[in-house]
Design an enzyme around this catalytic site. Structure first.
Site, short mmCIF file in Angstrom:
data_model
loop_
_atom_site.label_atom_id
_atom_site.label_comp_id
_atom_site.label_asym_id
_atom_site.label_seq_id
_atom_site.Cartn_x
_atom_site.Cartn_y
_atom_site.Cartn_z
N ARG A 1 83.11 45.17 116.24
CA ARG A 1 84.29 45.86 116.70
C ARG A 1 85.34 45.84 115.60
NH1 ARG A 1 88.08 44.35 122.01
NH2 ARG A 1 89.82 45.68 121.37
N GLU B 1 101.98 38.62 129.47
CA GLU B 1 100.78 38.12 128.80
C GLU B 1 100.90 38.24 127.29
OE1 GLU B 1 97.08 39.75 130.28
OE2 GLU B 1 96.04 39.23 128.43
N ASP C 1 87.78 33.06 130.33
CA ASP C 1 86.76 34.06 129.99
C ASP C 1 85.52 33.25 129.66
OD1 ASP C 1 85.01 35.81 128.63
OD2 ASP C 1 86.67 37.10 128.05
N HIS D 1 90.34 36.94 131.87
CA HIS D 1 90.39 37.95 130.81
C HIS D 1 89.11 38.78 130.81
CE1 HIS D 1 89.21 38.73 126.49
NE2 HIS D 1 90.39 39.31 126.50
N LYS E 1 97.85 47.22 129.11
CA LYS E 1 97.67 46.77 127.72
C LYS E 1 98.74 47.44 126.88
CE LYS E 1 94.70 44.82 125.79
NZ LYS E 1 94.70 43.36 125.54
#
Lengths: 428, 428
Positions: free
Chosen positions: B408, B252, B299, B326, B198
């Site tokens: 989040r 990605e 996903d 994902h 990431k």
């Protein structure tokens, strides 16, 4: 749960002398019945368009199907592809089965597996496909130009003892009045709310006249469809389209190919439907690039099975295509599979095609499935909800052997009536 | 079979201080556990990304879910849409739930229905999705730049009694050497064969250096992926792409939007993957028009469930897209669902992402699912094959209440470390 045996039974079912762009239906339509036997004593049924080549492909598939768990559809598909596809067949020095043959094999085996699965878990097939989006599946009246005749052993003859629809379907329909009469009889017998006319048999303006006569007789509220089977040029399709604009629910394959269909679509503004220019997943990118049609006529026999057709339904939703359902001559096993499938697809909002009223013969217990006001009520019995009438199957298999047909060839049948008649990819 | 109750339990699971383009992970990641109870005494589990808004949407869905037969997925979906979608909510003067919220609701309910169905018929979920295309599902090492810290109650603190991966995951990784060490520890603990980093947290060349350091350390034979979460310009993406050409398995979401992704793809020739520019069926026509990516990271939480993801897999096959998977932070219910789903998709040929090694908390009996040489062995137990550890669920729910998080927000977490830090849609 294991599949312990696979029976492949070609049958011939009586079919009247129906006309279309390819010629004339033979007195018998060929189908092949697939029966998978499982180690729990149950059996599952599938049905596909019949031909000697398809039977041979199914025979070749048998060795990889026997021993499988019917829930393992991905594995079964992969092993059939490996056995029959380019790689496997070539490795053994055999010709590979063509894609159209492979999708029939996948379809016949998959439907029989779903029947087994449904019986194993005590659920109708629709419940293994996501459940009911609807409780009743509407079908469309499927009209044909035809010669007088009952088909089957009677051929062009008629059974004077027949009554109701069985009598009506023997009659000729060769002009607008004949077509309207056929529609009235079929709607009276089955209650269908939509009407499709198979065209491509007579000069285009005569067929447009027949549609306009039906519009006169049944409009408003009766969706009308015309399917010339791609035998018209773009110019003819546009010209006839202008006559039928606002009259047709959809215009099915007037001309050949995605580019031609797209042009007719642009120039007429009539919703276009196809089971000829977009007939497989390989055709989808071209369909999107051309915007060849508005409605895809699915057919689980040609798209590789029930799950594949649900995947097609998502593609239709994503790219703004409507979804309807194509049919060939068939008996009750395919009709039951079509009904479970259509019931499980929310965006299959058009009445489905079916040739079913034209066939008198049947292989399922209880005889032919009954339409209720133009629809079939989705069965709640485990599996497909139809059982095999083994005596009828034996009789129709004998009929297959006796009739000597090994593939559908409407051109040869037509030549028996009109010597020298030739199929033309574009006639008008 | 009827659903008699629906329990919606928000939980918070400890999550280390992981960095990404949006900021920093909070000490807790939020999930919501959906439990459907059936009249046969069984229960089915689902899990979705947590937030107060999603919980409210699930609460609103409850009234249409209770009373349903779990096999009737089409009806359940339609009734949830009617209850929560534009039409239903507006009619009651409520705000309609957004599409991203709706797909979470569909996903959580559908997975729990599949768990119930599997238990009812004594089959693993994979067998209700077409059966196993594979027996083992490969996952990828999912690396993060991170601050030192264990997450959970320890926050930026560490547990000095931890050992193995539990100790390693507490360590900071802020430069290429730290990233390589993290990869070594994670691969050593779980056996993952592919590695994803990431990115989007440090200047692009530093992240490229980290990928090149891993290439040095692990190539050949270790597919590498870099995901800057669309925070780079097209020019930066192309420039870094040139440095990483031949090194990356896929690139990605280096940049934002289908047009930008398509340009990076054209100019670098590197396979492009996305879970940001093509994230729903509505995005597919644009993806086709632009050719925005080579690989779609599915996903099931974001595409509306397991069946929808299988439909996506067909779209990928038709349009020549690869399929990967994902992940967000999650516990074992989602991991089990992902595994059954991935096992049922023949063309899901890439190792799937998972955050799972980063989370220590678990709600399933037996604790965390165990990777075998980088893969999960597909369960053969009925349903998902995981059972709820109710004491653990209660503890993680208390943790949710106590931590006070309701959604989040990585930007706010980052501001606690770097006051004034702001998310930028394009930083480099």
């Amino acid at each position: 749960m294991r599949i312990t045996d696979m029976h492949i039974t070609p049958i011939a079912v009586g079919d009247p002398p129906l006309l279309n762009a390819a010629g004339l239906h033979a007195p018998y339509a060929l189908r092949t019945i697939v029966e998978l036997v499982a180690d729990d004593g149950t059996y599952g049924l599938g049905e596909v368009p019949g031909s000697a080549a398809t039977n041979a492909a199914l025979e070749a598939a048998r060795e990889v199907v026997i021993g499988q768990d019917p829930f393992q559809l991905n594995a079964i598909r992969r092993e059939i592809d490996e056995r029959l596809g380019t790689g496997g067949a070539a490795a053994r020095g055999e010709p590979a089965w063509t894609k159209p043959r492979l999708v029939h094999v996948h379809s016949g085996v998959e439907v029989a597996c779903f029947d087994l699965m449904g019986k194993a878990v005590g659920r109708p097939v629709v419940d293994l496909l996501g459940g009911r989006a609807r409780d009743r599946v509407d079908f469309s009246a499927y009209l044909f130009y035809k010669y007088e005749g009952a088909g089957g052993d009677l051929g062009f003859g008629t059974d004077s003892n027949a009554s109701g629809w069985a009598a009506a379907r023997q009659k000729a329909a060769l002009d607008p009045a004949g077509v309207v009469a056929q529609a009235q009889a079929m709607r009276g017998a089955f209650g269908f709310k939509s009407i499709k006319l198979k065209g491509g048999a007579f000069p285009p303006d005569e067929e447009a006249d027949a549609i306009l006569a039906m519009y006169e007789a049944f409009a408003p509220g009766t969706p009308l469809r015309l399917d010339p089977n791609a035998i018209w040029s773009v110019e003819t399709s546009v010209r006839i389209g202008e006559r039928l604009k606002g009259v047709l629910e959809y215009y099915e394959d007037p001309t050949r190919g995605q580019a031609g269909m797209a042009e007719v679509r642009r120039r007429t503004g009539i919703p276009m439907a196809t089971n000829m220019c977009t007939t497989s997943f390989e055709d989808i990118p071209g369909s999107v690039a051309h915007h060849a049609e508005d409605i895809i006529l699915s057919d689980h026999h040609f798209w590789g099975g029930l799950r594949s057709t649900i995947e097609l339904s998502r593609i239709c939703q994503v790219f703004g295509r409507g979804l309807s359902m194509h049919s060939n001559s068939h008996v009750g096993i395919s009709l039951a599979a079509m009904t479970h499938l259509a019931a499980a697809i929310p965006n299959l909002t058009y009445a489905c095609d079916t040739h079913y009223p034209w066939q008198g013969d049947e292989v399922i217990v209880g005889g032919k499935l009954q339409f209720d006001d133009g629809a079939l009520v989705v069965s709640n019995e485990p599996g497909l909800g139809v059982e095999l009438e083994r005596a009828a199957l034996a009789k129709l298999h004998e009929q297959y052997v006796r009739c000597g047909l090994t593939e559908r060839n409407d051109e040869i049948e037509m030549q028996k009536v009109q010597p020298g008649w030739k199929f033309q990819a574009q006639r008008w």
